[in-house]
Design an enzyme around this catalytic site. Structure first.
Site, PDB file in Angstrom:
ATOM      1  N   LYS A  34      -3.399   6.103  25.030  1.00 53.44           N
ATOM      2  CA  LYS A  34      -2.776   7.427  24.938  1.00 53.44           C
ATOM      3  C   LYS A  34      -2.519   7.773  23.473  1.00 53.44           C
ATOM      4  O   LYS A  34      -2.548   6.905  22.598  1.00 53.44           O
ATOM      5  CB  LYS A  34      -1.467   7.449  25.727  1.00 53.44           C
ATOM      6  CG  LYS A  34      -0.397   6.501  25.203  1.00 53.44           C
ATOM      7  CD  LYS A  34       0.856   6.565  26.059  1.00 53.44           C
ATOM      8  CE  LYS A  34       1.940   5.632  25.511  1.00 53.44           C
ATOM      9  NZ  LYS A  34       3.199   5.737  26.282  1.00 53.44           N
ATOM     10  N   TYR A  67      12.859  13.115  -6.921  1.00 49.25           N
ATOM     11  CA  TYR A  67      13.779  14.168  -6.510  1.00 49.25           C
ATOM     12  C   TYR A  67      15.159  13.600  -6.195  1.00 49.25           C
ATOM     13  O   TYR A  67      15.287  12.551  -5.564  1.00 49.25           O
ATOM     14  CB  TYR A  67      13.242  14.879  -5.268  1.00 49.25           C
ATOM     15  CG  TYR A  67      12.050  15.762  -5.530  1.00 49.25           C
ATOM     16  CD1 TYR A  67      12.150  16.879  -6.352  1.00 49.25           C
ATOM     17  CD2 TYR A  67      10.818  15.481  -4.938  1.00 49.25           C
ATOM     18  CE1 TYR A  67      11.051  17.694  -6.587  1.00 49.25           C
ATOM     19  CE2 TYR A  67       9.717  16.289  -5.162  1.00 49.25           C
ATOM     20  CZ  TYR A  67       9.840  17.393  -5.983  1.00 49.25           C
ATOM     21  OH  TYR A  67       8.757  18.205  -6.214  1.00 49.25           O
ATOM     22  N   ARG A  79      12.769   8.777  33.831  1.00 50.06           N
ATOM     23  CA  ARG A  79      11.848   9.784  33.297  1.00 50.06           C
ATOM     24  C   ARG A  79      11.039  10.343  34.469  1.00 50.06           C
ATOM     25  O   ARG A  79      11.298  11.436  34.942  1.00 50.06           O
ATOM     26  CB  ARG A  79      10.923   9.186  32.228  1.00 50.06           C
ATOM     27  CG  ARG A  79      11.640   8.788  30.946  1.00 50.06           C
ATOM     28  CD  ARG A  79      10.671   8.527  29.802  1.00 50.06           C
ATOM     29  NE  ARG A  79       9.603   7.597  30.161  1.00 50.06           N
ATOM     30  CZ  ARG A  79       8.797   7.012  29.280  1.00 50.06           C
ATOM     31  NH1 ARG A  79       8.929   7.265  27.992  1.00 50.06           N
ATOM     32  NH2 ARG A  79       7.845   6.188  29.676  1.00 50.06           N
ATOM     33  N   MET A 134       6.180  14.671  -1.325  1.00 53.38           N
ATOM     34  CA  MET A 134       5.109  15.111  -0.439  1.00 53.38           C
ATOM     35  C   MET A 134       3.804  14.353  -0.665  1.00 53.38           C
ATOM     36  O   MET A 134       3.124  13.958   0.289  1.00 53.38           O
ATOM     37  CB  MET A 134       4.864  16.610  -0.602  1.00 53.38           C
ATOM     38  CG  MET A 134       3.768  17.152   0.299  1.00 53.38           C
ATOM     39  SD  MET A 134       3.495  18.925   0.108  1.00 53.38           S
ATOM     40  CE  MET A 134       4.980  19.579   0.866  1.00 53.38           C
TER      41      MET A 134
END
EC number: 5.1.1.1
Length: 365
Positions: A35, A256, A130, A304
């Site tokens: 999956k 940062y 679930r 990033m």
């Protein structure tokens, strides 16, 4: 020239981990769970490593079509069953087994016109809360399915909520056994954590086990046990290179927010990898990383596109030095993905699945 970041998938390690799962649950057949695009690895990339599985378990019809397109003619199980009535036609055409976990899915089967009876796994909610029928309703759901000419064979399954935790599985095993007593059909209850920790117990391994994260070299019970403790090999390596070097003095800060302040002279390397590549932003100073196969640490906040590493343990490293964010370095040293995930407050599963589309991927044995 492209950025030097690269993810490498190792099918031979996937195969090794599949065989490890077999050894953990002797005599049981193994569903290879693929999956989420094989936990972020890519179904097509790991398929050769999983050919020896007894079946493939996945979530949706698109993934099932991909497995069939690879030439697989054995069992395929839809772990959540069908999502709407028209899916049953494709299940018949592809020869899929599918879970049944609610009354609506039984209703859809009852209304389905087919010449090919379905093989289903009736799911019990034994405590996960679930999907599935409660133990009190399980036998009546089984009887409804058994009365349908559209259903050929009914197997029984459930899912453990705490196979890798302190509560354990005994209460769920007991509930499953009580509700399925004397019902015909195969049984499947063990996930990766259960098959590693309890696979020697015939009451747990039963007819089938679902090997998921274990196939991809991550320990389901980390940090209690490491992947190496279970003889699991890393199946994904994320690597990059140093693209810049800075020499800090006492008082200099990095990144940062200036979250790291040098206490004295310090060489750092700037690595072409950031959270836009799938590396967790929450990994703060001290997260393990390998530079030229030598363990060191990250410095400051992940940005990033870049992060910084401490070059103290590898003073000779400079521009172009290999950086292993997780997986296996060129010299054979291994940085388990679970360690990086723990530093980022998450789990190895998430890092695998979160690998960004912009990261090139190659397959290598």
């Amino acid at each position: 020239m492209p950025r030097p970041i690269l993810a490498t998938i190792h099918p031979a390690a996937v195969h090794h981990n599949l065989e490890r799962a077999r050894r953990a649950a002797p005599d049981a057949r193994v569903w290879a769970v693929v999956k989420a695009n094989a936990y972020g690895h890519g179904i097509e990339r790991v398929f050769e490593g999983l050919r020896a599985a007894d079946g493939f378990a996945l979530l949706d019809l698109a993934e099932a079509e991909r497995v069939r397109a690879l030439g697989w003619r054995g069992p395929i199980l839809l772990l959540e069953g069908v999502f709407e009535p028209r899916d049953l036609e494709l299940c018949s055409r592809l020869g899929l087994w599918h879970a049944v976990h609610c009354d609506a899915q039984i209703d859809w089967l009852a209304a389905h016109k087919t010449q090919v009876p379905h093989r289903v796994f009736l799911k019990m909610n034994s405590g996960m809360n679930r999907l599935g029928f409660t133990p009190e309703r399980y036998r009546s759901a089984w009887a409804r399915l058994n009365a349908l000419p559209q259903v050929d064979e009914i197997s029984c399954m459930t899912h453990f909520s705490d196979a890798d935790g302190p509560r354990g599985i005994a209460h769920q095993v007991q509930a499953f056994q009580a509700a399925t007593q004397d019902l015909p059909g195969e049984r499947c209850i063990a996930n990766s954590a259960a098959l590693l920790r309890h696979g020697g117990d015939a009451q747990v391994r039963l007819d089938w086990v679902r090997a998921g994260i274990v196939l991809y070299g991550s320990a389901p019970d980390h940090p209690e046990r490491r992947a190496a403790d279970w003889d699991l090999q890393p199946t994904m390596t994320l690597a990059s290179r140093i693209i810049g070097v800075q020499q800090l003095q006492a008082g200099d800060t990095v990144g940062y927010g200036s979250r790291f302040t040098a206490q004295g002279p310090l060489g750092i390397g700037i690595v072409a990898c950031g959270y836009a590549d799938g590396y967790p932003r929450h990994c703060d100073t001290g997260t393990p990383v390998l530079v030229n196969g030598v363990r060191t640490r990250t410095i400051g906040r992940v940005s990033m596109d870049m992060l910084a590493v401490d070059l103290t343990p590898v003073p000779g490293a400079g521009l172009g030095a290999e950086v292993t964010l997780w997986g296996r370095a060129a010299n054979g040293a291994v940085l388990p993905i679970d360690e990086v995930a723990q530093a980022g407050g998450t789990i190895g599963y998430e890092l695998m699945c979160a690998l960004a589309p912009r990261v090139p991927v190659v397959v290598q044995d």
